[in-house]
Design a protein around this motif. Structure first.
Motif, mmCIF file in Angstrom:
data_model
loop_
_atom_site.group_PDB
_atom_site.id
_atom_site.type_symbol
_atom_site.label_atom_id
_atom_site.label_comp_id
_atom_site.label_asym_id
_atom_site.label_seq_id
_atom_site.Cartn_x
_atom_site.Cartn_y
_atom_site.Cartn_z
ATOM 1 N N VAL A 1 0.825 -1.200 0.000
ATOM 2 C CA VAL A 1 0.000 0.000 0.000
ATOM 3 C C VAL A 1 0.867 1.261 0.000
ATOM 4 O O VAL A 1 0.386 2.361 -0.223
ATOM 5 C CB VAL A 1 -0.956 -0.026 1.209
ATOM 6 C CG1 VAL A 1 -0.195 0.248 2.492
ATOM 7 C CG2 VAL A 1 -2.091 0.962 1.047
ATOM 8 N N GLY A 2 2.148 1.099 0.234
ATOM 9 C CA GLY A 2 3.045 2.265 0.254
ATOM 10 C C GLY A 2 3.076 2.895 1.621
ATOM 11 O O GLY A 2 2.206 2.652 2.461
ATOM 12 N N PRO A 3 4.094 3.705 1.868
ATOM 13 C CA PRO A 3 4.241 4.269 3.208
ATOM 14 C C PRO A 3 3.141 5.264 3.570
ATOM 15 O O PRO A 3 2.834 5.447 4.734
ATOM 16 C CB PRO A 3 5.612 4.950 3.156
ATOM 17 C CG PRO A 3 5.905 5.153 1.716
ATOM 18 C CD PRO A 3 5.204 4.063 0.970
ATOM 19 N N THR B 1 7.660 6.050 7.119
ATOM 20 C CA THR B 1 8.354 4.766 7.023
ATOM 21 C C THR B 1 7.426 3.761 6.362
ATOM 22 O O THR B 1 6.246 4.033 6.153
ATOM 23 C CB THR B 1 8.824 4.288 8.408
ATOM 24 O OG1 THR B 1 9.602 3.115 8.243
ATOM 25 C CG2 THR B 1 7.644 3.991 9.320
ATOM 26 N N ALA B 2 7.973 2.588 6.031
ATOM 27 C CA ALA B 2 7.209 1.624 5.249
ATOM 28 C C ALA B 2 5.976 1.141 6.002
ATOM 29 O O ALA B 2 5.882 1.242 7.217
ATOM 30 C CB ALA B 2 8.111 0.436 4.911
ATOM 31 N N HIS C 1 12.214 -1.926 13.174
ATOM 32 C CA HIS C 1 13.104 -0.882 13.683
ATOM 33 C C HIS C 1 12.555 0.521 13.442
ATOM 34 O O HIS C 1 13.267 1.504 13.650
ATOM 35 C CB HIS C 1 14.486 -1.035 13.042
ATOM 36 C CG HIS C 1 14.464 -0.897 11.542
ATOM 37 N ND1 HIS C 1 14.278 -1.968 10.705
ATOM 38 C CD2 HIS C 1 14.586 0.189 10.747
ATOM 39 C CE1 HIS C 1 14.298 -1.545 9.440
ATOM 40 N NE2 HIS C 1 14.480 -0.248 9.438
ATOM 41 N N ASN C 2 11.308 0.637 12.998
ATOM 42 C CA ASN C 2 10.648 1.923 12.741
ATOM 43 C C ASN C 2 11.271 2.697 11.590
ATOM 44 O O ASN C 2 10.836 2.571 10.468
ATOM 45 C CB ASN C 2 10.602 2.798 13.993
ATOM 46 C CG ASN C 2 9.635 2.266 15.022
ATOM 47 O OD1 ASN C 2 9.000 1.239 14.792
ATOM 48 N ND2 ASN C 2 9.511 2.931 16.150
ATOM 49 N N PHE C 3 12.288 3.501 11.884
ATOM 50 C CA PHE C 3 12.851 4.360 10.847
ATOM 51 C C PHE C 3 14.258 3.878 10.475
ATOM 52 O O PHE C 3 14.998 3.393 11.324
ATOM 53 C CB PHE C 3 12.925 5.811 11.319
ATOM 54 C CG PHE C 3 11.587 6.390 11.676
ATOM 55 C CD1 PHE C 3 10.680 6.742 10.689
ATOM 56 C CD2 PHE C 3 11.219 6.555 13.003
ATOM 57 C CE1 PHE C 3 9.441 7.269 11.018
ATOM 58 C CE2 PHE C 3 9.985 7.078 13.339
ATOM 59 C CZ PHE C 3 9.087 7.432 12.349
ATOM 60 N N HIS D 1 11.123 6.466 4.224
ATOM 61 C CA HIS D 1 12.104 5.394 4.339
ATOM 62 C C HIS D 1 11.491 4.112 3.819
ATOM 63 O O HIS D 1 10.287 3.897 3.950
ATOM 64 C CB HIS D 1 12.504 5.196 5.810
ATOM 65 C CG HIS D 1 13.057 6.433 6.436
ATOM 66 N ND1 HIS D 1 13.418 6.501 7.751
ATOM 67 C CD2 HIS D 1 13.309 7.662 5.925
ATOM 68 C CE1 HIS D 1 13.870 7.708 8.040
ATOM 69 N NE2 HIS D 1 13.810 8.436 6.948
ATOM 70 N N ASP D 2 12.322 3.231 3.260
ATOM 71 C CA ASP D 2 11.755 1.987 2.740
ATOM 72 C C ASP D 2 11.904 0.819 3.714
ATOM 73 O O ASP D 2 11.524 -0.299 3.404
ATOM 74 C CB ASP D 2 12.364 1.641 1.380
ATOM 75 C CG ASP D 2 13.876 1.489 1.467
ATOM 76 O OD1 ASP D 2 14.401 1.527 2.601
ATOM 77 O OD2 ASP D 2 14.520 1.335 0.415
ATOM 78 N N GLY D 3 12.465 1.087 4.894
ATOM 79 C CA GLY D 3 12.552 0.035 5.913
ATOM 80 C C GLY D 3 13.634 -0.984 5.639
ATOM 81 O O GLY D 3 13.607 -2.084 6.166
ATOM 82 N N SER D 4 14.604 -0.640 4.821
ATOM 83 C CA SER D 4 15.595 -1.639 4.428
ATOM 84 C C SER D 4 16.803 -1.693 5.351
ATOM 85 O O SER D 4 17.626 -2.589 5.243
ATOM 86 C CB SER D 4 16.070 -1.338 3.009
ATOM 87 O OG SER D 4 16.635 -0.036 2.974
ATOM 88 N N ASN D 5 16.913 -0.753 6.248
ATOM 89 C CA ASN D 5 18.076 -0.750 7.140
ATOM 90 C C ASN D 5 17.943 -1.876 8.155
ATOM 91 O O ASN D 5 17.020 -1.906 8.950
ATOM 92 C CB ASN D 5 18.156 0.603 7.861
ATOM 93 C CG ASN D 5 19.416 0.723 8.688
ATOM 94 O OD1 ASN D 5 20.166 -0.239 8.829
ATOM 95 N ND2 ASN D 5 19.645 1.892 9.239
ATOM 96 N N THR D 6 18.864 -2.829 8.106
ATOM 97 C CA THR D 6 18.778 -3.938 9.057
ATOM 98 C C THR D 6 19.810 -3.808 10.153
ATOM 99 O O THR D 6 19.941 -4.666 11.004
ATOM 100 C CB THR D 6 19.016 -5.278 8.347
ATOM 101 O OG1 THR D 6 20.248 -5.191 7.627
ATOM 102 C CG2 THR D 6 17.895 -5.589 7.386
#
Lengths: 209, 697
Positions: free
Chosen positions: B528-530, B542-543, B549-551, B587-592
């Protein structure tokens, strides 16, 4: 690593570190939480003290009342003991901030012992009142008095348990200067409980009945 | 980062007396830490504010069905004169449990759901200040809710249910007049719920005060954050007052104290004062979250900034303060004296002012806006209109002579349902529709949503509108039957039909959830997109659903509605134009590589201990003592467990502060397990850690 945890690691550095954690207010989460909690506690004791004042005079002419049981000199002494425990708590906080772990243990134990003396005095007082005919169910004064002072005594007891836990942590080497703030936060609680006792002692024992 | 910096680690949860490094991965030698974030067990041990928020919401919806069923029993009994659906004794239990359930187990936890899910997101934090305490709040709430609700079943259908009304006036709730276990369940259950709310309030206050992201000053916080913060302060100061009252009542019932023993000279006013000093702020605890939700929804769908942001915040604060000075308007007929009645009349009139400010600001926000009537917007407009009706009937209560006539009639019932159902509940349902895509990644069906809204709204007005008339005709509250010749029959039948229409509307909501979820799954779970609503708050940055991890990185906030102003700018003709596509801003939520708190067994274990103590106090003090021992042992287990698990890899490591994420200084080191474990561990311990990890591997 152990080298850095010597006496030069002070509360000031711990504070710097806390700032390093960027809390918005500059106060650590833990300390702020304790302050907020104590704000809530004010209302708890406010409610209990109001209940006592509302009820203390609601006794019959032949009932056991405050004048029949209170032993002001005795309670004054135990109050003094409790107040002195606030002083020793200050020493405990200051000693750990200076990195004096042995001093910290001594002052923690002293504070707990003074608190325990106060609670022992309260137990003695309750026993004496009971033998003079004032039980929890005797009359409204009895219910209100025991509820108020009992709640306070429970708070002191919890404080003693926390102090003793700190002592055990210290003995086991888990309470270094980097945890000075933990001692300070328990200290906040301890001082609060003492201040509440000043109010209770004044209102319950010293105000004319 | 210097070595000195790393050795001095601030205690993570000092309320929980953090212990040192020696006991790391097997607290008390009993358990290993729970791991992972998959499967149903991960929900039991989670400390993620978003999952806890979702669990709050789910539990509240469950209790909503319970409380709704009780409401339908009330309406069935009252549908016709001389109703005989349930007996008078059962009726007392049913209306008491309906009230208690709806207030403490539905509206408050629903608001807690939004507070948990959204507060950290809206202030740009990674989690709440004390994640484990947050989990404990939920399990403690659930323990209290289950204990309270179990009273309906234990010892027979409604035999041991509380039967003294939600305000449980003593001495009517003393053993003499209420000999069943019901009021014990009420007192103990509310104490447990109070602990849950108090812990949650402290946690959320610290979160908002302390964990705001860079640039998020107080007057850049969204109105929802403000309203929830004020709610938490009200909880903080109101709960201890009812705690005192409940203790006194418990002492009277269990141990023969005299607090409400009129023979011993007690004054029943004590309970009324204590209860309503809690009870009136409680009213604002119920409504302010909904006000906050409406203040988020209306600007989004009016496509205008909220009119008078500062007035909105200030009126919320004013309500927070003034809410403490109006409690005795619940007691005008109790003999508090003419001076008190006059003073509380005036203060009650005054508190309508800040509420009116809010209504006007919402209207001004919508005025000349490009309105989009989506489902959340319909609910928001529903709140504005329905709450206004309830607010106006509320002002009539401030006229003491008139209130004296209305006391304990259906007019009061009509009033508080217009503010609590028409205000709080509609607002919270609007919130469900609004933030559903944020939490689950897909929108609920608009068609079903709108249909459900209109059915609920119409049913609501048919149920509670007639109660104004019934009340003015003189129909009393809390009576199980009325006679046919009293003239109440027609409007009672209308109200009963209305109640079942509401039930249909609620069923349509649940059907909507089912259908929307199914369709989304069948369609291959499209993203659905952020920012599906083109909204304003940081939570949309954010996503969807929000990653654990939120942001991805800290947000630097430079103004109110930061996210909106990143998306839109103004051209030379002062027209709003797109400045950047959402995909660029969000943000796309890709930071792990973000530090997260570790799951823990202790919150749910502690919740179980509290349940044990609760039943023990009611039935057997030995059980309570055993429960207490278990509880204390659990607390020490909690204390000895570091707030974060050094064993966990990747997401789960030892930093508990919300400001580290994406900060290359704090987590861009040589990294890996050993690095993250070492901050609080002496070398030997972390070596052992690695050894064990190797064994497992």
């Amino acid at each position: 690593m152990a080298d850095t945890m010597t006496s030069e690691t002070t509360a000031a550095e711990a504070a710097t570190h806390a700032e390093g954690h960027h809390t918005s207010t500059g106060i650590s989460n833990e300390k702020l939480a304790m302050w907020v909690f104590l704000g809530s506690e004010c209302l708890l004791f406010g409610g209990l003290i109001s209940t006592y004042m509302f009820n203390k005079g609601r006794i019959g002419p032949d009932d056991v009342g405050p004048d029949d049981v209170f032993d002001i000199p005795f309670t004054s002494v135990s109050s003094f003991v409790l107040l002195m425990s606030s002083l020793t708590m200050v020493f405990a906080v200051s000693s750990i901030a200076r990195g004096d772990l042995r001093g910290n243990r001594i002052w923690l134990a002293t504070t707990a012992a003074l608190g325990a003396t106060f609670v022992a005095g309260q137990v003695y007082e309750f026993t004496a009142f009971y033998s003079e005919g004032l039980g929890f169910t005797t009359n409204l004064f009895g219910s209100a008095f025991y509820a108020l002072t009992g709640f306070h005594g429970a708070h002191v007891t919890i404080g003693i348990i926390m102090l003793m836990s700190l002592y055990v942590m210290s003995v086991r080497g888990n309470l270094g200067p980097e945890r000075a703030e933990t001692v300070e936060i328990i200290g906040l609680y301890w001082h609060f409980v003492d201040i509440v006792w000043i109010v209770i002692f004044t209102i319950v024992y010293l105000f004319p009945q | 980062m210097t070595i000195t910096d790393r050795t001095i680690t601030a205690p993570e949860e000092t309320l929980a007396l953090p212990a040192g490094p020696t006991i790391a991965h097997r607290p008390l030698g009993v358990f290993t830490r729970p791991q992972g974030s998959e499967g149903w067990t991960s929900w039991l041990f989670t400390v993620d504010h978003k999952r806890i928020g979702i669990m709050y919401g789910a539990a509240a919806l469950f209790f909503f069905l319970v409380g709704g069923a009780e409401a339908l029993f009330i309406r069935l009994q009252l549908a016709t004169p001389n109703g005989s659906v349930i007996g008078a004794g059962t009726y007392n239990g049913v209306f008491t449990m309906h009230g208690v359930t709806m207030v403490f187990l539905v509206i408050m936890p629903m608001a807690a759901a939004f507070a948990n899910y959204l507060l950290p997101l809206q202030v740009g934090a990674r989690d709440v200040a004390f994640p484990r305490l947050n989990a404990f709040s939920f399990w403690c709430f659930l323990a209290g809710g289950l204990l309270l609700t179990s009273s309906v079943l234990i010892g027979g259908w409604f035999q041991n249910a509380p039967d003294g009304g939600w305000f449980a006036y003593a001495p009517n709730t003393g053993l003499l007049f209420s000999p069943s276990k019901g009021i014990d369940f009420y007192a103990v259950g509310l104490q447990i719920l109070g602990v849950a709310s108090l812990v949650s309030a402290i946690n959320l206050i610290v979160t908002v005060l302390n964990m705001r992201t860079k640039g998020m000053s107080f007057f850049r916080m969204p109105v929802l954050t403000w309203m929830l913060l004020i709610t938490q302060f009200l909880l903080l100061f109101a709960l201890p007052v009812i705690t005192v009252a409940l203790f006194l009542l418990m002492f009277d019932r269990l141990w023969d104290a005299n607090f409400f023993n009129v023979e011993a000279g007690a004054d029943p006013l004590l309970w009324q004062h204590l209860f309503w000093i809690f009870g009136h702020p409680e009213v604002y605890i119920l409504i302010l979250p909904a006000f906050g939700i409406v203040s988020e929804i209306i600007p989004t769908f009016a496509r205008k900034p909220l009119f008078g942001y500062h007035f909105m915040v200030a009126s919320g604060i004013a309500i927070g303060f003034m809410g403490w000075g109006v409690w005795a308007h619940h007691m005008f007929t109790s003999g508090v004296g003419p001076l008190s009645v006059a003073a509380f009349s005036v203060s009650t009139m005054f508190i309508a002012v800040p509420t009116g400010v809010k209504i006007l600001n919402w209207l001004a926000t919508m005025y000349r806006g490009r309105l989009r009537f989506t489902t959340p917007m319909l609910y928001a407009v529903g709140v504005v209109s329905m709450f206004t009706i309830g607010g106006l009937s509320g002002v009539t209560h401030s006229i003491a002579p008139s209130d004296t006539q209305q006391t304990d009639t259906y007019y009061i019932v009509a009033h508080f349902h217009y503010v609590i159902f028409g205000g709080a509940l509609l607002g919270l349902f609007g919130g469900f529709y609004f933030w559903w895509p944020k939490a689950f990644g897909y929108k609920l069906s608009e068609a079903w949503g709108k249909a459900s809204f209109w059915v609920m709204l119409i049913g609501f007005n048919f149920t509670f509108g007639p109660m104004h008339i019934l009340g003015l005709q003189g129909m009393s509250r809390r009576i199980a039957t009325y006679r046919g010749d009293e003239g109440f029959a027609f409007w009672n039948m209308v109200a009963t039909i209305g109640a079942f229409v509401i039930a249909v509307g609620v069923a349509m909501f649940f059907w909507n959830v089912y259908v929307s979820t199914r369709n989304w799954r069948r369609a291959g779970r499209p993203d659905v997109g952020p920012d599906p609503w083109d909204a304003r708050g940081l939570e949309w940055m954010t996503a969807s659903p929000v990653p654990e991890h939120n942001f991805d990185e800290d947000i630097q906030v430079d103004r109110l509605d930061h996210f909106w102003h990143r998306k839109y700018g103004v051209d030379e003709n002062h027209r709003v134009v797109r400045a950047a596509p959402t995909s660029e801003v969000a943000h796309d939520g890709s930071n792990t590589n973000v530090h997260l708190p570790s799951p823990s067994y202790w919150p749910i274990v502690l919740g179980g201990g509290i349940l044990l103590v609760g039943y023990g106090i009611i039935y057997n003090l030995w059980l309570a003592a055993a429960g207490l021992v278990f509880l204390v042992a659990s607390i020490y287990g909690w204390i000895l467990e570091p707030a974060d698990d050094p064993d966990a890899a990747g997401h789960h490591d030892d930093h508990d502060d919300g400001d580290d994420h994406g900060d290359p200084d704090s987590n861009g080191g040589p990294s890996g397990n050993g690095e993250s474990a070492s901050a609080e561990e002496p070398e030997s311990e972390s070596a052992e850690t690695e050894e064990e990890a190797a064994t497992i591997g």
